[in-house]
Every structure is written in structure tokens, then in C-alpha cells.
Design a protein around this motif. Structure first.
Motif, PDB file in Angstrom:
ATOM      1  N   GLY A   1      -4.264  35.235  88.547  1.00  0.00           N
ATOM      2  CA  GLY A   1      -5.699  35.123  88.757  1.00  0.00           C
ATOM      3  C   GLY A   1      -6.408  36.430  89.009  1.00  0.00           C
ATOM      4  O   GLY A   1      -7.566  36.443  89.447  1.00  0.00           O
ATOM      5  N   VAL A   2      -5.740  37.562  88.730  1.00  0.00           N
ATOM      6  CA  VAL A   2      -6.351  38.876  88.943  1.00  0.00           C
ATOM      7  C   VAL A   2      -6.932  39.361  87.619  1.00  0.00           C
ATOM      8  O   VAL A   2      -6.221  39.459  86.611  1.00  0.00           O
ATOM      9  N   ALA A   3      -8.212  39.643  87.602  1.00  0.00           N
ATOM     10  CA  ALA A   3      -8.878  40.090  86.374  1.00  0.00           C
ATOM     11  C   ALA A   3      -8.609  41.568  86.130  1.00  0.00           C
ATOM     12  O   ALA A   3      -8.857  42.402  87.010  1.00  0.00           O
ATOM     13  N   PRO A   4      -8.093  41.926  84.962  1.00  0.00           N
ATOM     14  CA  PRO A   4      -7.842  43.345  84.653  1.00  0.00           C
ATOM     15  C   PRO A   4      -9.144  44.114  84.512  1.00  0.00           C
ATOM     16  O   PRO A   4     -10.169  43.552  84.123  1.00  0.00           O
ATOM     17  N   ASN A   5      -9.092  45.394  84.838  1.00  0.00           N
ATOM     18  CA  ASN A   5     -10.274  46.235  84.670  1.00  0.00           C
ATOM     19  C   ASN A   5     -10.028  47.236  83.542  1.00  0.00           C
ATOM     20  O   ASN A   5      -9.028  47.165  82.826  1.00  0.00           O
ATOM     21  N   MET A   6     -10.926  48.182  83.395  1.00  0.00           N
ATOM     22  CA  MET A   6     -10.813  49.140  82.294  1.00  0.00           C
ATOM     23  C   MET A   6      -9.525  49.949  82.363  1.00  0.00           C
ATOM     24  O   MET A   6      -8.915  50.275  81.337  1.00  0.00           O
ATOM     25  N   TYR A   7      -9.069  50.265  83.592  1.00  0.00           N
ATOM     26  CA  TYR A   7      -7.852  51.067  83.743  1.00  0.00           C
ATOM     27  C   TYR A   7      -6.616  50.252  83.386  1.00  0.00           C
ATOM     28  O   TYR A   7      -5.656  50.780  82.816  1.00  0.00           O
TER      29      TYR A   7
ATOM     30  N   SER B   1       3.587  47.815  70.875  1.00  0.00           N
ATOM     31  CA  SER B   1       4.556  48.299  69.890  1.00  0.00           C
ATOM     32  C   SER B   1       4.452  47.570  68.557  1.00  0.00           C
ATOM     33  O   SER B   1       5.137  47.924  67.602  1.00  0.00           O
ATOM     34  N   THR B   2       3.608  46.547  68.486  1.00  0.00           N
ATOM     35  CA  THR B   2       3.429  45.800  67.239  1.00  0.00           C
ATOM     36  C   THR B   2       1.945  45.552  66.999  1.00  0.00           C
ATOM     37  O   THR B   2       1.161  45.418  67.945  1.00  0.00           O
ATOM     38  N   PRO B   3       1.532  45.447  65.737  1.00  0.00           N
ATOM     39  CA  PRO B   3       0.127  45.152  65.427  1.00  0.00           C
ATOM     40  C   PRO B   3      -0.340  43.831  66.031  1.00  0.00           C
ATOM     41  O   PRO B   3      -1.490  43.696  66.437  1.00  0.00           O
ATOM     42  N   ARG B   4       0.574  42.854  66.099  1.00  0.00           N
ATOM     43  CA  ARG B   4       0.201  41.531  66.623  1.00  0.00           C
ATOM     44  C   ARG B   4      -0.219  41.619  68.086  1.00  0.00           C
ATOM     45  O   ARG B   4      -1.243  41.049  68.487  1.00  0.00           O
ATOM     46  N   VAL B   5       0.564  42.337  68.888  1.00  0.00           N
ATOM     47  CA  VAL B   5       0.237  42.489  70.307  1.00  0.00           C
ATOM     48  C   VAL B   5      -1.066  43.258  70.470  1.00  0.00           C
ATOM     49  O   VAL B   5      -1.923  42.902  71.288  1.00  0.00           O
ATOM     50  N   LEU B   6      -1.231  44.309  69.670  1.00  0.00           N
ATOM     51  CA  LEU B   6      -2.454  45.115  69.764  1.00  0.00           C
ATOM     52  C   LEU B   6      -3.685  44.281  69.409  1.00  0.00           C
ATOM     53  O   LEU B   6      -4.723  44.367  70.079  1.00  0.00           O
ATOM     54  N   THR B   7      -3.576  43.451  68.376  1.00  0.00           N
ATOM     55  CA  THR B   7      -4.697  42.595  67.984  1.00  0.00           C
ATOM     56  C   THR B   7      -5.068  41.630  69.110  1.00  0.00           C
ATOM     57  O   THR B   7      -6.256  41.409  69.397  1.00  0.00           O
ATOM     58  N   ALA B   8      -4.036  41.060  69.761  1.00  0.00           N
ATOM     59  CA  ALA B   8      -4.289  40.127  70.862  1.00  0.00           C
ATOM     60  C   ALA B   8      -4.985  40.820  72.025  1.00  0.00           C
ATOM     61  O   ALA B   8      -5.942  40.284  72.611  1.00  0.00           O
ATOM     62  N   LEU B   9      -4.515  42.017  72.368  1.00  0.00           N
ATOM     63  CA  LEU B   9      -5.137  42.755  73.466  1.00  0.00           C
ATOM     64  C   LEU B   9      -6.563  43.169  73.120  1.00  0.00           C
ATOM     65  O   LEU B   9      -7.465  43.110  73.962  1.00  0.00           O
ATOM     66  N   HIS B  10      -6.766  43.572  71.880  1.00  0.00           N
ATOM     67  CA  HIS B  10      -8.110  43.959  71.436  1.00  0.00           C
ATOM     68  C   HIS B  10      -9.060  42.767  71.595  1.00  0.00           C
ATOM     69  O   HIS B  10     -10.203  42.916  72.062  1.00  0.00           O
ATOM     70  N   GLY B  11      -8.578  41.575  71.229  1.00  0.00           N
ATOM     71  CA  GLY B  11      -9.390  40.375  71.399  1.00  0.00           C
ATOM     72  C   GLY B  11      -9.730  40.101  72.851  1.00  0.00           C
ATOM     73  O   GLY B  11     -10.859  39.714  73.190  1.00  0.00           O
ATOM     74  N   SER B  12      -8.738  40.305  73.747  1.00  0.00           N
ATOM     75  CA  SER B  12      -8.973  40.089  75.182  1.00  0.00           C
ATOM     76  C   SER B  12     -10.007  41.072  75.719  1.00  0.00           C
ATOM     77  O   SER B  12     -10.840  40.719  76.553  1.00  0.00           O
ATOM     78  N   ILE B  13      -9.949  42.287  75.249  1.00  0.00           N
ATOM     79  CA  ILE B  13     -10.901  43.321  75.689  1.00  0.00           C
ATOM     80  C   ILE B  13     -12.327  42.931  75.294  1.00  0.00           C
ATOM     81  O   ILE B  13     -13.268  43.056  76.081  1.00  0.00           O
TER      82      ILE B  13
ATOM     83  N   LYS C   1     -13.346  39.896  74.719  1.00  0.00           N
ATOM     84  CA  LYS C   1     -13.695  38.676  75.454  1.00  0.00           C
ATOM     85  C   LYS C   1     -14.254  38.977  76.836  1.00  0.00           C
ATOM     86  O   LYS C   1     -15.203  38.329  77.292  1.00  0.00           O
ATOM     87  N   VAL C   2     -13.676  39.979  77.534  1.00  0.00           N
ATOM     88  CA  VAL C   2     -14.134  40.292  78.897  1.00  0.00           C
ATOM     89  C   VAL C   2     -15.261  41.324  78.889  1.00  0.00           C
ATOM     90  O   VAL C   2     -15.733  41.738  79.949  1.00  0.00           O
ATOM     91  N   GLY C   3     -15.669  41.770  77.695  1.00  0.00           N
ATOM     92  CA  GLY C   3     -16.821  42.650  77.604  1.00  0.00           C
ATOM     93  C   GLY C   3     -16.552  44.107  77.896  1.00  0.00           C
ATOM     94  O   GLY C   3     -17.478  44.859  78.217  1.00  0.00           O
ATOM     95  N   LEU C   4     -15.280  44.545  77.762  1.00  0.00           N
ATOM     96  CA  LEU C   4     -14.950  45.945  78.036  1.00  0.00           C
ATOM     97  C   LEU C   4     -14.822  46.770  76.754  1.00  0.00           C
ATOM     98  O   LEU C   4     -14.403  47.927  76.796  1.00  0.00           O
ATOM     99  N   ASP C   5     -15.167  46.151  75.620  1.00  0.00           N
ATOM    100  CA  ASP C   5     -15.007  46.874  74.357  1.00  0.00           C
ATOM    101  C   ASP C   5     -16.003  48.014  74.205  1.00  0.00           C
ATOM    102  O   ASP C   5     -15.826  48.892  73.360  1.00  0.00           O
TER     103      ASP C   5
END
Length: 642
Positions: free
Chosen positions: A169-175, A185-197, A199-203
Motif C-alpha cells: 500500500g505504499v505509493a512509489p514516488n519519482m525516486y 532487463s526486458t522490453p515487456r517489463v519496461l513497457t509495464a513500468l512506463h504504463g504505471s508511470i 497512470k500515476v502522473g509522473l511521466d
């Protein structure tokens, strides 16, 4: 002793009664002198004096400010003393007094201790402390995620902790996002993280976008990194440096330099990071003029050793040894990288004897050589046929400099022996090494077998490569070329059949040359260049000139079973010859013709370049994947040993 420290900090240093007065605590004062002294020492040090007060603080039951403890931890990190860090940890969680116990319950202090262990590289200690924390916040989680993302071999654990953080339940921040992106290490993981970023408005965060660019570049997705960059409304120098460094490290020097020009047009001033990346981009191409422009920017940082080392490397890798030597001579200080770069640069440019002289200078007036230095020294011996010198330096590495020979040094020795035609000695050396040979060493032997036309040993080396790397197509190509060199067409056809069945396409010879800040690329047999008509006419003129000076096509370098006339036609349009003709068409007075090549130069093109340099009175510099050839007045710097 602790009390005398207090006295000194608050301005009293006399013995006797003063010591007692210093320790006397007036309840009307809000702060105890021990705490005042301790707080000051935590900021300014000395660290030893601050640590010496801990027992007195515990004995007095004083409550220590968590900020002071955090500062003490940072002071310990600056001193690089893990033992002192553990001492502070024991004090914080100890039962020596109420102050210590209360400090131990501080999340702020616990986070500082976790960060301390992470910075010392003591991940087990950091994770043990983290696991035992009764409560954690975003700082706690981010500290651990960042530590794991920066650790080699266990980056995947950073992703696991990141998921656990979300579940907690801890929300990640920019750091947090910036740290975990380093573990992708894979495009799939990077795509998922990019989507999460997103979603939370840190893009839109500059720090996060810079890390996103780095992540795409590390996966060699230049288009993805460029898209993130182009979508940014505002950019700062960090972001510009990220995108430029990514293109330079991925081998797209043209893209890196183009971005550098855009950055300057946007009004940003370059720093050390920018210039280092651009210089790296210049070393991968024939972009000496751009490199010289970057040199002008480096002059603003006249004492920056990193930039000067990068400049020396750039000049060496652009084939301008004179510039490299002049800069090296003027450097106000030189470290082991400076010396090693100059030694390797001279060796790669066919000046092995000079490289060994610089090494002798280094031994007498410079820093202690390291393993990179010795690689350059052995390379110099290998590319000049200095077998006895190579053996001497290899055998004396550990005795003279305390350097245990590594794989790269052994590879140099195999190359040295192989080039000298001592193939049996090379095989014996491989079998007597202290570690198992890798595919690089076998590939070096295979190259030597082709050079000296030893098909049996070439087949043996190729089989050893394929045992280690079954999908290595280069081994089959080299083996087929070896059979073709010997005109063993049936054996060559068997290897070619394997290559065809596996769908392998042999990399064609490519050469490129810079003209007016534009890079012109030539491919063997390809006459699609806009200036092809003029190039063909220039080639005819050059062939007429060099034929009068004794040049005849060396058709044995055509690895196909064809008629003599067909072989001559194939040789005529090798990429080097096309580039040379384009270079002579556009040559400037007093400027050498600089050409880069993706494959080893063939013997016929080598002879052609030598004779053209004499007939046209031009210096021609050709760089292949391993070394430079400087052609001048009919002679090559390699002395025909390459």
C-alpha cells in the motif's frame, strides 16, 4: 576523555575544575552541553570525537535528536568506515539509556541506517534491518529498491521489492520509479513500468523521464528513448545528457552528434557528461572535425582529467596520432588511463615501437601499470610481430607489476603467436592456460588459421567455438573463407551450405567517409551512391595511374570460383576502393583521406591503397575493426603485417 571533548567543542579546554563545570547541567538551560557538543561534532567532525561521546550519552540517559544521529551516519559514510556504522547501529538500538531507545524507534534514523548499509555495499545488513522495521515508508522501500537495482546479478530482486511495496500500500514516488527503471532487463517489463508511470502522473517529471530514456537506451531501443525525449515539453541538461549518452553508447554516433547540435541550438551549455558522450560518438566514426569542435569546448575545463583522457582516446581512434601525442604531452597531469590510452592508441595506429617507448616512460615517471595497460602493450607486440618482447611482458606481468594475466592478455598472446605463424605454439598455449578458453580465444586462433591457410586447424578451432556457442555463425563464415583461400571449393561449399540452411547472411564489406559533416557509406558492389557515375570515372583514372606504377589485381582474394575477369570486376568495386575514389575526388590540400571499414581490409585493397597514396601524393588512413592503416608515399604503417 569524552568530557574534555565537550569542553573543547563549547570553548573550554582547561583541565581540572573546568571539566567538572563543563559537565554540570543547569536544569534551567534547555539543552545539555553533551547534546550541544554531540550535535556540532555530527556536522563538522571529527568522527572519532563524535563516536567517543556515545557511551556518555547513553550513561546520562539523554535523548538524542534523530537529526543529529542521521548526520553522524552521513559523516560515517563520508569516512567510509563500515565498522563505525555498525557501532552507531548498536547504539541506536541498544538499551544503554532512554535516549538511545527512543532514537531506535525513529523511522527517520532507521531509514538512514538502511541507506548507510546500502552505500557500503552491505546489502545483507540493509535487508536484515529493513525486514525488522516495525513500520516502513516510501523512503524505506525506495532505498532498498535503489540498492538492489544498482547491485550486479540481483537486479531482478529490485522488481520483486517494488511489487511488494505496491502490495504493502505504499505509493512509489519519482525516486522509486527512477531507481526501479534501472533494473529493467526486458522490453515487456519496461513497457509495464512506463504504463504505471503514466497512470500515476509522473511521466512529466524530468527526473523520471531521464531514467526512462536511460532504460530504453540500455535495451538498445533508440526509437523508444527518442519518443520519450521528443514528448517532453521542457528539458534540462540531465535529460539532454541521457539521450546523447544513449545514442553514443549504442553506436549511433550520427544521432548523438545531431542531438548535441540541437542541444547547443536550444541554448544549453554542455558539461563534462555531455562532452564525454560526444567524444565517444566521434571515436566511432570518421568525425575528426566534430571532435576538434568538441575540443574547443573542453578548453573551458582545462583541469578535467576525464575529458582530456576522452580527447586523447578520440584522437587516437580517429587516426590523428599527432594530435593525440601533442595533447598527451601538454596534459598537466596523467593517470593510468591517460598512459594506457596513449599506449593502445599508438599500437592501433601501427606505431608499436613508440607505444613500447611510452610504456618505458610510464614505468619510470608514471603511475603503476594496470591490466588495461598490459593489454595495450601485448597488442603492440602482437601487431608488429615482436614475439620475444610479447613473451617477456606476459611472463613478467605478475612479478613486475603484480598483475595476474586475464583472458584478454591470453587472447593477445594467442593473437601474437598466430600472426607470427606459430600456430602449434598458440594451440599449446591455449591448452596450458589457467582457465578454460572462451569463444573469443578460439576465434582469434581461427582468424590466424585463415591468415596462414591452415584448414585443418581452422576446422578444429571452429568446432571448439560451436561447442561453446552453437549459434555462432561467424565461425562457419571464417571456416568457409579459409577453405576458399585454399581453393578447396568442395569443403568451402559444405560450409556455405550450412550457412545458407541456417539463413545466415554474410555481412557485406562497408566503408564510410566523412565529407562536410556528412557521412557517406559504400557497400561492396553497390553503385547506388548519388555520385556513383563520378566514382566509376575516378576509379578508372586511379586504376590507370596505379597500373603504370606496377599494381596488378590480386584475384586470390576473391573467395569465389569464378573466371579471372569476373574476379577482377569484383575486386574493382570493393567498398574500400569506392571510398578511396570518393575521397580523392573530394580531397582537400594537406588533409588526409580518412575511411572507416567494418571488416578487415583485404590484401588487394591494401596494395591498391598503398600505390594510390604514392600516385596521388595523398595520405590515406583506413580503420578496420581492430587497427588503423596509414598509407603514405606507397608505404603502410603496418609494414604489411596485419
Amino acid at each position: 576523555m569524552a568530557a574534555s571533548i565537550v569542553c573543547q567543542v563549547i570553548g573550554r579546554s582547561t583541565p581540572g575544575p573546568s571539566r567538572r563545570a563543563c559537565l554540570h547541567y543547569d536544569p534551567h538551560h534547555t539543552t545539555h552541553p553533551l547534546l550541544v557538543a554531540f550535535s556540532r561534532l555530527c556536522v563538522h567532525g571529527p568522527l572519532r570525537d563524535a563516536l567517543a561521546l556515545l557511551p556518555d550519552l547513553a550513561a546520562a540517559g539523554l535523548r538524542v535528536d534523530p537529526v543529529a544521529i542521521s548526520r553522524l551516519i552521513k559523516l560515517c559514510v563520508r569516512h567510509g568506515t563500515p565498522g563505525d556504522g555498525r557501532l552507531i547501529h548498536r547504539y541506536v538500538y541498544g538499551r544503554g539509556g532512554n535516549g538511545a531507545a527512543q532514537s531506535g524507534s525513529s523511522l527517520f534514523v532507521s531509514n538512514s541506517l538502511v541507506s548507510m548499509y546500502a552505500k557500503f555495499g552491505l546489502l545483507d545488513d540493509a535487508l536484515k534491518l529493513f525486514d525488522g522495521m516495525p513500520q516502513r515508508n516510501v523512503v524505506s522501500w525506495t532505498t532498498v529498491v535503489a540498492a538492489l537495482a544498482n547491485a550486479s546479478g540481483i537486479k531482478v530482486e529490485a522488481l520483486r521489492f517494488f511489487v511488494a511495496m505496491l502490495r504493502d500500500g505504499v505509493a512509489p514516488n519519482m525516486y522509486t520509479f527512477s531507481s526501479v527503471l534501472g533494473a529493467c532487463s526486458t522490453p515487456r517489463v519496461l513497457t509495464a513500468l512506463h504504463g504505471s508511470i503514466i497512470k500515476v502522473g509522473l511521466d512529466s517529471d524530468v527526473f523520471v523521464r531521464s531514467s526512462l530514456i536511460d532504460a530504453y537506451m540500455k535495451l538498445e531501443d533508440l526509437d523508444g528513448g527518442r519518443r520519450v525525449f521528443d514528448e517532453m515539453v521542457t528539458r534540462d541538461l540531465i535529460v539532454w545528457n541521457s539521450i546523447i549518452a544513449g545514442f553514443a553508447q549504442s553506436g549511433d554516433g550520427v544521432g548523438a552528434i545531431e542531438l548535441f547540435m540541437r542541444m547547443k541550438e536550444a541554448g544549453f551549455l554542455s558539461n563534462q557528461g555531455t562532452l564525454t558522450s560526444v567524444l565517444r560518438a566521434c571515436t566511432g566514426m570518421v568525425t575528426l572535425e566534430v571532435g576538434r569542435q568538441v575540443h574547443a569546448h573542453v578548453l573551458k575545463y582545462d583541469k578535467d582529467l576525464i575529458l582530456y583522457n576522452a580527447l586523447v582516446d578520440m584522437y587516437c581512434k580517429c587516426g590523428s596520432v599527432q594530435d593525440a601525442d601533442a595533447l598527451f604531452s601538454r596534459m598537466p597531469q596523467r593517470d593510468v588511463i591517460s598512459w594506457s590510452t596513449m599506449i593502445s592508441g599508438l599500437a592501433q595506429n601501427g606505431r608499436s615501437i613508440e607505444a613500447l617507448k611510452v610504456f618505458d616512460m610510464m614505468r619510470s615517471e608514471g603511475p603503476r601499470p594496470n591490466h588495461i595497460t598490459m593489454t595495450g602493450v601485448l597488442f603492440a607486440c602482437s601487431h608488429s610481430g615482436l614475439v620475444e618482447d610479447g613473451w617477456y611482458y606476459f611472463r613478467s606481468m605478475q612479478k613486475l607489476f603484480g598483475i595476474q594475466p586475464q583472458r584478454e592478455h591470453c587472447n593477445c598472446m594467442v593473437d601474437l603467436l598466430g600472426r607470427a605463424g606459430k600456430l602449434d605454439d598458440a594451440v599449446k598455449f591455449i591448452h596450458e592456460m589457467n582457465f578454460q578458453p572462451d569463444s573469443v580465444i578460439w576465434r582469434t586462433l581461427l582468424g590466424a588459421c585463415r591468415m596462414h591457410k591452415n584448414a585443418n586447424l581452422a576446422a578444429y578451432a571452429a568446432k571448439e567455438i560451436l561447442k561453446l556457442e552453437p549459434d555462432d555463425q561467424g565461425a562457419w563464415i571464417l571456416l568457409s573463407n579459409t577453405y576458399a583461400d585454399l581453393r578447396q571449393w568442395a569443403d568451402a561449399e559444405k560450409s556455405w551450405k550450412v550457412i545458407r540452411d541456417r539463413g545466415v547472411k554474410k555481412d557485406p564489406g562497408r566503408s564510410w567517409i566523412e565529407l562536410g559533416k556528412q557521412v557517406h557509406i559504400f557497400i561492396a558492389g553497390d553503385l547506388s551512391h548519388p555520385c556513383s557515375e563520378g566514382i566509376i570515372q575516378e576509379l578508372s583514372r586511379l586504376f590507370s595511374r596505379v597500373t603504370n606504377l606496377g599494381y596488378t589485381p590480386q584475384t586470390e582474394f576473391v573467395l569465389q570460383d569464378l573466371a579471372s575477369e569476373q574476379k577482377e570486376d569484383l575486386l574493382k568495386y570493393h567498398s574500400e576502393k569506392l571510398a578511396i575514389a570518393f575521397g580523392t575526388m573530394n580531397a582537400m590540400e594537406g588533409k588526409p583521406i580518412r575511411i572507416m571499414k567494418n571488416l578487415r581490409i583485404c590484401g588487394d585493397c591494401h596494395t591498391f591503397a598503398k600505390v594510390v597514396s604514392k600516385s596521388e601524393g595523398k595520405v590515406i588512413i583506413i580503420r578496420d575493426p581492430v587497427r588503423f592503416h596509414h598509407f603514405e608515399d606507397g608505404v603502410c604503417s603496418c609494414d604489411d603485417y596485419w
